[in-house]
Design a protein around this motif. Structure first.
Motif: not given
Ligand code: C2O
Ligand code: CU
Length: 434
Positions: A392-397
């Motif tokens: 799971t990778l958090l991709v910011e705005a």
């Protein structure tokens, strides 16, 4: 519903104990999701409207040795469908617990058998994968720990599951899961934050392994651990090549972090928001270890995933939608590549063993935690270095991030935002490995 004796109040801060299955390993067990109510710390009555596996939240901690078969008998005690997904475990496709792609939804009163051999040692978790924004949001999750054949020596191996719940003034779970704003913005954020611990005391000088799991449906936690001098040894269940310095931990929904460290005082879990810190929970100190292990913290034994070869294709995954952006097809607020909801055709098709790039570009005003089933991938960093294996990778705005994946697990796999309100509202697609 009787309060489980093990769910003791720790201090006044609201930590709760994770029920242990007793034996060190429990390769055969029954999981029964059903409505429950529990009394949590600082509450004077039962919280209603929750769902639990085997009568508790989280569900029992499942522990299995790497390479050992896990057999789980699911008994649906809900008034709704049930499905269990083994998050991060590279299971055979049929065992993945995903409706339409891998199995039928298990109706109320019916049963289903899951059976697989977890190929990787690490910190994983299981959760409902049917109406998951609601069922996980009401408590259907639990830890799944796959032990190394020779685990690193520690005095305590402690699981900490983070979650949040939204309650009403009347003291129950808010059962209105249809608020538009929850779907189209940051998600359904709960007012009641909890850290569920598998142990509530340690000794000064103990060496502990702490396994943090963010089981919240939509909330990103930034956590500062106090009282532990240590290092990060794994993320998303996969060992880091080298132990990394322990700074604050940033956990998007579904992400995990393993830390090994020496106890220097009470272990505290502080939530950081801007300049503010709030203490969510702690593990108390009781006594002193007469022989503290001061040795260096070594990396865990490496995983045996195949190394990426030259990528054969680059697939674009553009995230759109959310409040203020409705220019896309499909039913919901969110879209991948202009389509909201599961497309009939896969986002990508790969030959088994093929390496491919996926370019994740977040063209929305909100962060998204992108999760691929059945595989781990690495981020491609500057200078063609690779980041750690993740699921799971958090991709910011506004960010664009490239990942590389060896698609070696045959079947049809979901790829979705693990902010479960977003995925319920359209942010989901799938890939096929043939
Ligand atoms: Cu944690 Cu589709 O899953
Ligand atoms: Cu999202």
């Amino acid at each position: 519903m009787q309060l489980d004796r093990r769910q003791l109040i720790i201090g006044g801060l609201g930590s709760l104990l994770i029920p242990q299955s007793g034996a060190a390993a429990s390769p055969d067990l029954t999981l029964r999701p059903a409505p429950i109510s529990v009394r949590w710390p600082s509450a004077n009555r039962d919280l209603t409207g929750l769902l639990g596996f085997n009568g508790s939240i989280p569900g029992p901690e499942i522990r299995v040795r790497q390479g050992e078969r896990l057999n789980v008998h699911l008994e649906n005690g809900l008034q709704d469908g049930a499905l269990v997904h083994w998050h991060g475990v590279r299971v055979p496709n049929k065992m993945d617990g995903v409706s339409i792609l891998t199995q039928e939804v298990v109706p109320p009163g019916a049963t289903y058998n899951y059976s697989f051999v977890p190929p990787d040692a690490g910190t994983f978790w299981y959760h409902s994968h049917y109406l998951s924004y609601e069922q996980v949001g009401r408590g259907l999750f639990g830890p799944l720990i796959v032990e190394e054949p020779n685990p690193p020596e520690v005095d305590h191996d402690i699981t900490a599951m983070l979650a949040d719940f939204r309650t009403t003034a009347e003291g129950g779970i808010d059962l209105d899961f249809s608020k538009m704003d929850d779907f189209s913005r940051e998600g359904r954020l709960g007012n009641l934050m909890r850290v569920f611990l598998s142990r509530d005391t340690v000794r000064l000088g103990d060496r502990v392994r702490l396994r943090l799991v963010n089981a919240a449906i939509d909330r990103v936690f930034r956590i500062k651990l106090g009282g532990l001098a240590g290092a990060i040894v794994a993320v998303d269940g996969m060992p880091l090549d080298m132990a990394a310095p322990l700074r604050s931990l940033h956990l998007a929904p579904a992400q995990r972090v393993d830390v090994i460290g020496l106890v220097t005082s009470e272990i505290s879990f502080d939530r950081i928001v801007g300049d503010n810190r709030t203490k969510l929970a702690h593990i108390a100190v009781a006594g002193r270890n007469p022989n503290p292990d001061q040795g260096p913290i070594a990396a865990l034994p490496p995983s045996n995933l195949p190394a990426p070869s030259n990528p054969s294709q680059t697939i674009d995954l553009a995230m759109r939608g959310g409040a203020g952006d409705s220019e896309h097809g499909g039913y919901g607020s969110w879209a991948f590549n202009g389509v909201s909801g599961m497309p009939a055709e896969p986002l990508g098709q790969f030959w088994q063993g093929e390496t491919a790039h996926i370019r994740l570009s977040n063209q929305t005003a909100f962060g998204h935690g992108i999760h691929l089933h059945g595989h781990h991938f690495r981020e491609v960093l500057e200078g063609d270095r690779y980041g750690p294996l993740r699921d799971t990778l958090l991709v910011e705005a506004g960010e664009e991030r490239m990942v590389v994946c060896v698609f070696d697990n045959p079947g049809r796999w979901l790829l979705h935002c693990h902010m479960l309100s977003h995925s319920a509202d359209g942010m989901a697609t799938w890939v096929e490995v043939i």
